[in-house]
Design a protein around this motif. Structure first.
Motif, PDB file in Angstrom:
ATOM      1  N   LEU A   1      33.516 -17.542  30.072  1.00 19.24           N
ATOM      2  CA  LEU A   1      32.404 -17.019  29.266  1.00 19.24           C
ATOM      3  C   LEU A   1      31.939 -15.663  29.792  1.00 19.24           C
ATOM      4  N   VAL A   2      31.942 -15.507  31.124  1.00 15.44           N
ATOM      5  CA  VAL A   2      31.558 -14.224  31.718  1.00 15.44           C
ATOM      6  C   VAL A   2      32.534 -13.137  31.297  1.00 15.44           C
ATOM      7  N   LYS A   3      33.837 -13.446  31.332  1.00 11.23           N
ATOM      8  CA  LYS A   3      34.837 -12.438  30.967  1.00 11.23           C
ATOM      9  C   LYS A   3      34.784 -12.114  29.477  1.00 11.23           C
ATOM     10  N   ILE A   4      34.479 -13.109  28.651  1.00 13.64           N
ATOM     11  CA  ILE A   4      34.307 -12.838  27.221  1.00 13.64           C
ATOM     12  C   ILE A   4      33.216 -11.795  27.014  1.00 13.64           C
ATOM     13  N   SER A   5      32.101 -11.949  27.728  1.00 18.15           N
ATOM     14  CA  SER A   5      30.980 -11.016  27.556  1.00 18.15           C
ATOM     15  C   SER A   5      31.347  -9.616  28.023  1.00 18.15           C
ATOM     16  N   LEU A   6      32.105  -9.517  29.117  1.00 20.39           N
ATOM     17  CA  LEU A   6      32.479  -8.198  29.631  1.00 20.39           C
ATOM     18  C   LEU A   6      33.465  -7.489  28.709  1.00 20.39           C
ATOM     19  N   ALA A   7      34.516  -8.208  28.283  1.00 16.03           N
ATOM     20  CA  ALA A   7      35.514  -7.592  27.407  1.00 16.03           C
ATOM     21  C   ALA A   7      34.899  -7.238  26.051  1.00 16.03           C
ATOM     22  N   GLU A   8      34.027  -8.120  25.529  1.00 13.35           N
ATOM     23  CA  GLU A   8      33.358  -7.837  24.255  1.00 13.35           C
ATOM     24  C   GLU A   8      32.521  -6.572  24.367  1.00 13.35           C
ATOM     25  N   ALA A   9      31.855  -6.412  25.503  1.00 15.53           N
ATOM     26  CA  ALA A   9      31.018  -5.227  25.694  1.00 15.53           C
ATOM     27  C   ALA A   9      31.871  -3.960  25.734  1.00 15.53           C
ATOM     28  N   ALA A  10      33.011  -4.022  26.423  1.00 17.10           N
ATOM     29  CA  ALA A  10      33.898  -2.855  26.477  1.00 17.10           C
ATOM     30  C   ALA A  10      34.439  -2.517  25.089  1.00 17.10           C
ATOM     31  N   GLY A  11      34.885  -3.540  24.349  1.00 13.94           N
ATOM     32  CA  GLY A  11      35.389  -3.305  23.000  1.00 13.94           C
ATOM     33  C   GLY A  11      34.304  -2.800  22.066  1.00 13.94           C
ATOM     34  N   ARG A  12      33.101  -3.354  22.200  1.00 17.72           N
ATOM     35  CA  ARG A  12      31.983  -2.943  21.328  1.00 17.72           C
ATOM     36  C   ARG A  12      31.616  -1.477  21.565  1.00 17.72           C
ATOM     37  N   TRP A  13      31.638  -1.053  22.821  1.00 15.91           N
ATOM     38  CA  TRP A  13      31.351   0.353  23.116  1.00 15.91           C
ATOM     39  C   TRP A  13      32.343   1.268  22.394  1.00 15.91           C
ATOM     40  N   HIS A  14      33.638   0.968  22.512  1.00 15.66           N
ATOM     41  CA  HIS A  14      34.657   1.805  21.878  1.00 15.66           C
ATOM     42  C   HIS A  14      34.471   1.872  20.365  1.00 15.66           C
ATOM     43  N   LEU A  15      34.221   0.722  19.728  1.00 18.11           N
ATOM     44  CA  LEU A  15      34.134   0.681  18.270  1.00 18.11           C
ATOM     45  C   LEU A  15      32.817   1.247  17.747  1.00 18.11           C
ATOM     46  N   ALA A  16      31.724   0.952  18.433  1.00 22.38           N
ATOM     47  CA  ALA A  16      30.409   1.370  17.938  1.00 22.38           C
ATOM     48  C   ALA A  16      30.174   2.864  18.101  1.00 22.38           C
ATOM     49  N   THR A  17      30.728   3.454  19.155  1.00 24.44           N
ATOM     50  CA  THR A  17      30.435   4.857  19.465  1.00 24.44           C
ATOM     51  C   THR A  17      31.572   5.808  19.119  1.00 24.44           C
ATOM     52  N   GLY A  18      32.802   5.297  18.987  1.00 30.21           N
ATOM     53  CA  GLY A  18      33.950   6.189  18.806  1.00 30.21           C
ATOM     54  C   GLY A  18      34.289   6.952  20.065  1.00 30.21           C
ATOM     55  N   ARG A  19      33.731   6.519  21.188  1.00 34.96           N
ATOM     56  CA  ARG A  19      33.984   7.166  22.477  1.00 34.96           C
ATOM     57  C   ARG A  19      34.667   6.172  23.407  1.00 34.96           C
ATOM     58  N   THR A  20      35.466   6.678  24.316  1.00 37.75           N
ATOM     59  CA  THR A  20      36.143   5.802  25.266  1.00 37.75           C
ATOM     60  C   THR A  20      35.179   5.390  26.374  1.00 37.75           C
ATOM     61  N   LEU A  21      35.583   4.372  27.127  1.00 31.11           N
ATOM     62  CA  LEU A  21      34.714   3.886  28.197  1.00 31.11           C
ATOM     63  C   LEU A  21      34.536   4.934  29.284  1.00 31.11           C
ATOM     64  N   PHE A  22      35.603   5.653  29.614  1.00 33.79           N
ATOM     65  CA  PHE A  22      35.433   6.673  30.640  1.00 33.79           C
ATOM     66  C   PHE A  22      34.499   7.779  30.169  1.00 33.79           C
ATOM     67  N   ASP A  23      34.546   8.107  28.887  1.00 33.41           N
ATOM     68  CA  ASP A  23      33.616   9.087  28.338  1.00 33.41           C
ATOM     69  C   ASP A  23      32.179   8.597  28.511  1.00 33.41           C
ATOM     70  N   GLY A  24      31.978   7.295  28.310  1.00 36.03           N
ATOM     71  CA  GLY A  24      30.652   6.723  28.540  1.00 36.03           C
ATOM     72  C   GLY A  24      30.248   6.801  29.993  1.00 36.03           C
ATOM     73  N   TRP A  25      31.165   6.442  30.881  1.00 37.68           N
ATOM     74  CA  TRP A  25      30.862   6.522  32.310  1.00 37.68           C
ATOM     75  C   TRP A  25      30.475   7.942  32.705  1.00 37.68           C
ATOM     76  N   ARG A  26      31.218   8.922  32.201  1.00 38.58           N
ATOM     77  CA  ARG A  26      30.948  10.304  32.583  1.00 38.58           C
ATOM     78  C   ARG A  26      29.559  10.741  32.156  1.00 38.58           C
ATOM     79  N   SER A  27      29.060  10.167  31.047  1.00 36.60           N
ATOM     80  CA  SER A  27      27.715  10.528  30.586  1.00 36.60           C
ATOM     81  C   SER A  27      26.632  10.015  31.524  1.00 36.60           C
ATOM     82  N   LEU A  28      26.985   9.085  32.429  1.00 38.26           N
ATOM     83  CA  LEU A  28      26.010   8.541  33.378  1.00 38.26           C
ATOM     84  C   LEU A  28      25.874   9.401  34.632  1.00 38.26           C
ATOM     85  N   GLY A  29      26.758  10.387  34.774  1.00 36.36           N
ATOM     86  CA  GLY A  29      26.674  11.258  35.944  1.00 36.36           C
ATOM     87  C   GLY A  29      28.026  11.466  36.599  1.00 36.36           C
TER      88      GLY A  29
END
Length: 439
Positions: free
Chosen positions: A66-94
């Motif tokens: 269940l923990v891994k479902i939540s993590l993978a879902e969050a990663a996939g949701r970021w990509h689909l909702a924003t049109g940005r990759t995860l590393f692009d998101g990380w870079r926006s944090l600093g």
């Protein structure tokens, strides 16, 4: 051919994605992430937990899924909702995220390459004794993985991974049935209980199985499938659940084997991948050579899917990482996402950074197959690796509760609770891993 999403036009002329219905024919990236995330070491950890505590920790394995479902879902949701990759998101944090990821992906890849090749070689050496040694089988596995990923695109990669997952599934379920599990005890194991001395095994089951950088790669495989926007959200969520249901079957099956075959007879396995070779010997003594050889085939499928999965998925992440560094100074805040969108994935698979990282995973680690791992490298690898899962959980929590994510797709209370619990769990595991390093 990659799937595509339909769109409609709003009154303002902007494209609005149409929500696609989830269906079995779309399943794919989830199978890939499940196959890659569950390696031989994870199966050994589950076997050892079953051998020591029987069915008592079954509940921990279920929570881990269940923990891994939540993590993978969050990663996939970021990509689909924003049109940005995860590393692009990380870079926006600093900039600190770029520094951390650069150190992680270089050192981790060097050591993991040798571990993945060795893990794939062990069952081959056992299946074909008196031929090649483990080191030479390891080199062959690394070269085969390199050639396969180098010359094939995602669609072929997914089909091969699906075939190998099917093989893993059949072997693990067959073994679980073969040992005749006690279903009454198994059901009782769903009640949370902590026997004396079980805390670390429990945390390992919850946090370890299927929990690697491949969870972060899931969003990249979602894009590689052709899922480009929020219209694919339902499809992605179903795909993700199938992934970790599959992972759950692997884990429960191996816990059954550990509980019935090892716990009852008091057999102890070696830690690490060699523990599966020990299990092969136990199976041969109990059920004959054919069952033992079938198990070794499943062991190879488990290890080799992790190898080619990392060769492909982490190379995609590295290509995106290099692309973002090239864009620095050329884009405004929140812009420049095109290189990381779904349409950029086929180009990324042919790019110089993608192929350079493939070579990095394959050739330098071969030196470690012939040498004892340098002490300092083991320390650095252990420290950087221990911090990755808390880094992933906590940065996803940050990104998906901020204005970087469209309001409709930000975290709700359930997602926040799961990601928060995952972050806390991985921080505890991180501290424990660092304490256990051979300082």
């Amino acid at each position: 051919m990659a799937d595509t999403a339909d769109t409609t036009r709003s009154g303002g002329g902007e494209a609005t994605p149409v929500l696609r219905k989830a269906g079995w024919r779309h399943i794919g990236p989830g199978i890939v992430v499940a196959a890659t995330g569950v390696g031989a070491g994870d199966l050994v950890a589950t076997l050892i937990a079953g051998s020591k505590f029987g069915y008592t920790l079954l509940w921990a394995a279920v929570i881990g899924c269940l923990v891994k479902i939540s993590l993978a879902e969050a990663a996939g949701r970021w990509h689909l909702a924003t049109g940005r990759t995860l590393f692009d998101g990380w870079r926006s944090l600093g900039r600190w995220t770029t520094v951390y990821f650069a150190g992680y992906v270089i050192v981790w890849g060097f050591v993991y390459g040798a571990a993945a090749m060795s893990s794939s070689a062990l069952p081959l050496a056992a299946l074909f004794p008196d031929t090649l040694g483990v080191k030479w089988w390891a080199i062959i596995c690394g070269l085969v993985g390199l050639v396969f990923v180098w010359f094939n695109r995602y669609a072929v990669f997914e089909k091969v991974m699906t075939f190998l997952v099917g093989l893993m599934f059949l072997v693990t379920v067959y073994l679980a049935v073969r040992v005749t599990p006690n279903l009454g005890d198994a059901l009782a194991g769903l009640v949370p209980v902590l026997p004396d001395g079980s805390l670390l095994y429990t945390l390992g089951l919850v946090g370890g199985v299927g929990g690697t950088i491949t969870l972060a790669a899931y969003g990249y495989w979602v894009n590689a499938k052709g899922w480009r926007d929020a219209g694919w959200m339902k499809v992605m969520r179903m795909d993700n659940r199938v992934a970790y249901l599959t992972t759950g079957v692997f884990v429960v099956a191996m816990l059954f084997v550990g509980a019935e075959l090892l716990h009852s007879s008091g057999v102890a396995l070696a830690k690490g991948d060699k523990g599966l070779i020990d299990l092969g010997g136990v199976l041969e003594d109990r059920y004959g050579a054919a069952t033992a050889q079938l198990f070794l085939v499943g062991f190879f499928a488990t290890s080799f899917t992790s190898l080619i999965g990392v060769w492909h998925g982490v190379s995609l992440m590295f290509a995106d990482f290099v692309g973002r560094l090239r864009e620095r100074g050329e884009e405004g805040e929140g812009g420049g996402a095109a290189a990381g969108r779904a349409e950029g994935v086929p180009a990324a698979e042919k790019s110089l950074p993608f192929r350079a990282y493939l070579l990095w995973l394959t050739f330098p680690p071969m030196a470690l197959l012939f040498l004892d791992q340098p002490f300092g490298l083991v320390i650095v690898y252990g420290v950087i690796g221990a911090f990755f899962m808390p880094f992933l959980a906590l940065t996803l929590l940050w990104l998906l509760n901020s204005s970087r994510t469209p309001g409709e797709w930000r975290n709700g209370w359930l997602s926040n609770g799961m990601l928060g619990a995952a972050g806390l769990l991985f921080v505890v595991l991180c501290v424990q891993q660092v304490r256990e390093l051979p300082w």
